[in-house]
Design an enzyme around this catalytic site. Structure first.
Site, PDB file in Angstrom:
ATOM      1  N   ASN A  67      34.524  52.448  40.181  1.00 12.84           N
ATOM      2  CA  ASN A  67      35.855  51.857  40.283  1.00 12.84           C
ATOM      3  C   ASN A  67      36.367  51.573  38.874  1.00 12.84           C
ATOM      4  O   ASN A  67      35.777  50.769  38.146  1.00 12.84           O
ATOM      5  CB  ASN A  67      35.809  50.571  41.105  1.00 12.84           C
ATOM      6  CG  ASN A  67      35.478  50.841  42.557  1.00 12.84           C
ATOM      7  OD1 ASN A  67      36.041  51.741  43.167  1.00 12.84           O
ATOM      8  ND2 ASN A  67      34.554  50.077  43.110  1.00 12.84           N
TER       9      ASN A  67
ATOM     10  N   ARG B 142      38.595  49.854  37.408  1.00 10.88           N
ATOM     11  CA  ARG B 142      39.489  48.691  37.422  1.00 10.88           C
ATOM     12  C   ARG B 142      38.651  47.427  37.477  1.00 10.88           C
ATOM     13  O   ARG B 142      37.429  47.489  37.564  1.00 10.88           O
ATOM     14  CB  ARG B 142      40.385  48.748  38.658  1.00 10.88           C
ATOM     15  CG  ARG B 142      39.579  48.905  39.952  1.00 10.88           C
ATOM     16  CD  ARG B 142      40.408  48.736  41.198  1.00 10.88           C
ATOM     17  NE  ARG B 142      39.739  49.192  42.400  1.00 10.88           N
ATOM     18  CZ  ARG B 142      38.817  48.523  43.073  1.00 10.88           C
ATOM     19  NH1 ARG B 142      38.411  47.343  42.620  1.00 10.88           N
ATOM     20  NH2 ARG B 142      38.281  49.005  44.174  1.00 10.88           N
TER      21      ARG B 142
END
Length: 709
Positions: free
Chosen positions: A332, A334
């Protein structure tokens, strides 16, 4: 044109945080993070947060500590949201639907130009992993606080990321490395890999666009739903198929990398407690990992980050089997929802680190500097009904809301307040409740207290499920996997099952509360309105109904203490009995408990939240109980002949029409809620009498969809 206004005058209480280095923090019990801001380290003057809710509030808090002005964006229904009030400026970017507001790149870019923001923090979800958004910001000379477009592209595509992971010598799950073209190819590939298989969106995340298939029929159905969810959530319906590792743990590694080739792993987070592939309870560190496995996972995560020249905070997710073999799941690119527990055990402010890295600064720490101080646990508090598939969305207005922040070592990341609306348009998360302790046992006990002291009224919430999870013997012992919920609750979650002693405690509390309310109703300005038998010498004979059981109780009172006799057993209950308070702290047989009185009527109905679960009692005097048996009972609705919506949402498809014959379990319609599609099926074989909905309709919880003959 986007509506604009300033909110510079708004102030919100922020907890003071000590500015100390990581080594100085060793052994210090703290449930927050340290924002060590160097005044000589210039970053940005103004940052726009392209998100909403708790993560927007979280980013704003760090920006304030760093002396950075903030800009909030919002949809029209979010105009009074907390993140809008906290920011220095606010810009409306469109109507409620996400594709017209928080996913509207043109409107957000216009807001950036309008406010003169130098950088954009995307939070998580929405545009946080959208390479086109990052590219357009770069073209405007605006800094994207996250990795560059190459890393987003490489790790955002599950097919490409798996190939890169293999090249970087990261352990990967066996599967098909290409894009699955159609249903028949999906069935063929699944057969070649061997069931069970996982069908998932190439561009997916957050549990959306994912299905497990155990046979050809489930593969066909999973392909259909996954592709539809992927197209709806990510605008990309490409799917891949890989071997499903049965009964694994979901453990992820937090990484932090700068633009100078430096990268760190910040230990792991245990995220195995899930429903529908979405996390419910997380903790750091994991009870399962030994130092060697932790190091191996961390080093592979860093190797992957370096392979794509990653620069920012990111998370590498792994599946770990019972023998501690681990396999790359996805990265991910982020800030992760559950980042607070990593902040608690390391002392790092990950938002601040992201801002520093985006400005081009080197990492401040080396790998040996990263500690594991204590234990942190996070419970995701949702506006969901946990009794329906472990959590179907609920909507409504928070008529009363009180976070348990008066407890030590409790952190609540939220973006709502009393009066806020939980709407159909966005994720139903209320907050992330985090507790910290020197040991896991201490953190768990603190989580119990925090959940008991968390006041949420106006919407259905999942606190009953959260509290049951953290006290369950399997969870307490660390014996967990991603199948924890269906294994522990094979017939669905039913709430707390009372022991004989707990039942007596609950009955005694309900009786004492009834008597306290009766005595208060007799007083006016502190004096008795009518003369009566002194309360100290009186014994109340009460009939209490609970779960279709009827109990005769005797209650006597001395000051704030009540002695209750139940079936020959004596229970002592004492407390302040502040009937206006949302919380009811009492002592039962010397044991401290915090209950909540959710409902109390003149008819003797009392609903108490006890050990996390709501219990309905009916307390009557002996005379009233004898008369109540003559009252007619309401006939329950025949649920086998009707189909009602179990949640608020929108109708995606209706598969039947009046006159059609349906088999038991046959799909009747599909309801989409919070970007997840749910198939509604017939409870029995019958003929369709009438259809009360059509594709595109918005429905509420309990709305009638279809009637059967």
């Amino acid at each position: 044109m986007a509506a604009y206004r300033s909110a510079a005058g708004f102030q919100r209480v922020l907890h003071a945080v000590k500015h100390v280095c990581l080594k100085q923090r060793c052994g210090v019990i703290i449930c927050r993070y340290s924002t060590v801001n160097d005044p000589n380290e210039k970053t940005f003057d103004k940052i726009l947060i392209a998100n909403r809710g708790e993560i927007a509030c979280r980013v704003i808090k760090t920006c304030k500590k760093m002396g950075i002005k903030t800009v909030a964006v919002h949809s029209d229904v979010d105009s009074s949201a907390v993140h809008v009030k906290m920011a220095d400026e606010a810009v409306c970017v469109g109507p409620a639907p996400t594709n017209k507001s928080y996913l509207n790149m043109d409107a957000i870019l216009n807001a950036v130009k309008q406010t003169g923001a130098q950088a954009v923090h995307p939070g998580y979800g929405f545009l946080s992993e959208n390479k086109e958004f990052a590219r357009r910001l770069a073209a405007e000379g605006v800094t994207f606080i996250g990795p560059d477009t190459h890393a987003i592209q490489a790790m955002g595509d599950k097919i490409e990321s798996k190939l890169i992971a293999k090249a970087a010598k990261v352990n990967t799950i066996p599967g098909f490395d290409g894009v699955v073209k159609d249903v028949e190819e999906a069935v063929r590939i699944a057969g070649e890999i061997g069931y069970p298989v996982m069908i998932k969106a190439s561009a997916g995340g957050g549990g959306k666009g994912m299905r497990i298939a155990w046979n050809d029929e489930e593969t066909r159905e999973g392909f259909r739903f996954s592709s539809q969810e992927a197209a709806s959530s990510f605008g990309d319906d490409r799917l891949l198929i890989e071997k499903f590792i049965d009964n694994p743990r979901h453990i992820e590694i937090q990484v932090l990398a700068d633009k100078h080739g430096n990268a760190l792993w910040l230990n792991e987070r245990e995220c195995s407690i899930q429903r529908r592939n979405q996390k419910v309870v997380e903790e750091a560190p994991s009870t399962f990992l030994d130092p060697d496995t932790r190091r191996a996972m961390g080093e592979q995560a860093v190797s992957l980050a370096k392979a794509v020249k990653y620069s920012s905070a990111g998370t590498v997710e792994f599946l770990v089997d019972s023998k501690k073999n681990f396999y790359f799941l996805e990265m991910n690119t982020r800030l992760q929802v559950e980042h607070p527990i990593t902040e608690c055990i390391t002392g790092l402010d990950l938002v601040q680190q992201m801002i520093r890295i985006a400005k081009g600064y080197k990492l401040q720490h080396k790998q040996p500097d990263i500690p594991i101080n204590g234990w942190a646990i996070e419970s995701r508090v949702y506006a969901e009904d946990p009794y329906k598939s472990f959590g179907l969305p609920s909507i409504g207005r928070l008529s009363q809301y009180q976070e348990p922040l008066d407890l030590a070592n409790v952190r609540v990341d939220s973006g709502i307040e009393e009066g806020s609306d939980i709407s159909i348009y966005y994720d139903p998360m209320i907050s992330k409740l985090v507790t910290y302790g020197k040991t896991r046992e201490e953190a768990l006990k603190k989580m119990e207290d925090a959940l008991d002291n968390y006041v949420i009224r106006g919407v259905t919430h999942n606190i009953p499920l959260l509290r049951e999870i953290i006290v369950h013997p399997r969870f307490v012992s660390g014996d967990i996997s991603t199948k924890f919920l269906p294994e522990v609750y094979p017939d669905g979650f039913k709430g707390h099952m009372l022991t004989a002693g707990e039942r007596r405690e609950l009955l005694a509390t309900g009786a004492a509360l009834y008597v306290a309310a009766q005595l208060r109703s007799q007083k006016f300005l502190g004096d008795l309105r009518v003369s009566s038998v002194p309360a100290e010498s009186r014994v109340w004979e009460l009939c209490v109904e609970l779960d279709k059981g009827v109990h005769m109780l005797g209650v006597s009172r001395s000051g704030n203490n009540y002695k209750v006799e139940i079936d020959g057993e004596k229970v002592e209950v004492s407390g302040e009995w502040n009937l206006a308070s949302a919380l009811l702290p009492i002592t039962i047989n010397g044991k401290h408990r915090t209950l909540q009185c959710l409902l109390r009527t003149a008819a003797g109905e009392i609903t108490l939240q006890y050990l996390g679960t709501s219990f309905k009692l009916r307390v009557l005097s002996k005379l009233a109980a004898s008369l109540s048996k003559h009252m007619p009972e309401k006939v329950p609705e025949d649920t086998s002949s009707i189909l009602r919506s179990p949640m608020p949402g929108s109708v995606v498809a209706v598969s039947v029409k009046p006159g059609d014959s349906v088999a038991e379990g046959q799909e009747i319609c599909v309801i989409e809620a919070m970007k997840m599609q749910n198939s509604m099926t017939a409870a029995r074989a019958a003929k369709v009498k009438s259809v009360h909905c059509k594709a595109g309709d918005t429905v509420g919880e309990g709305d009638l969809l279809v009637e059967l003959e």
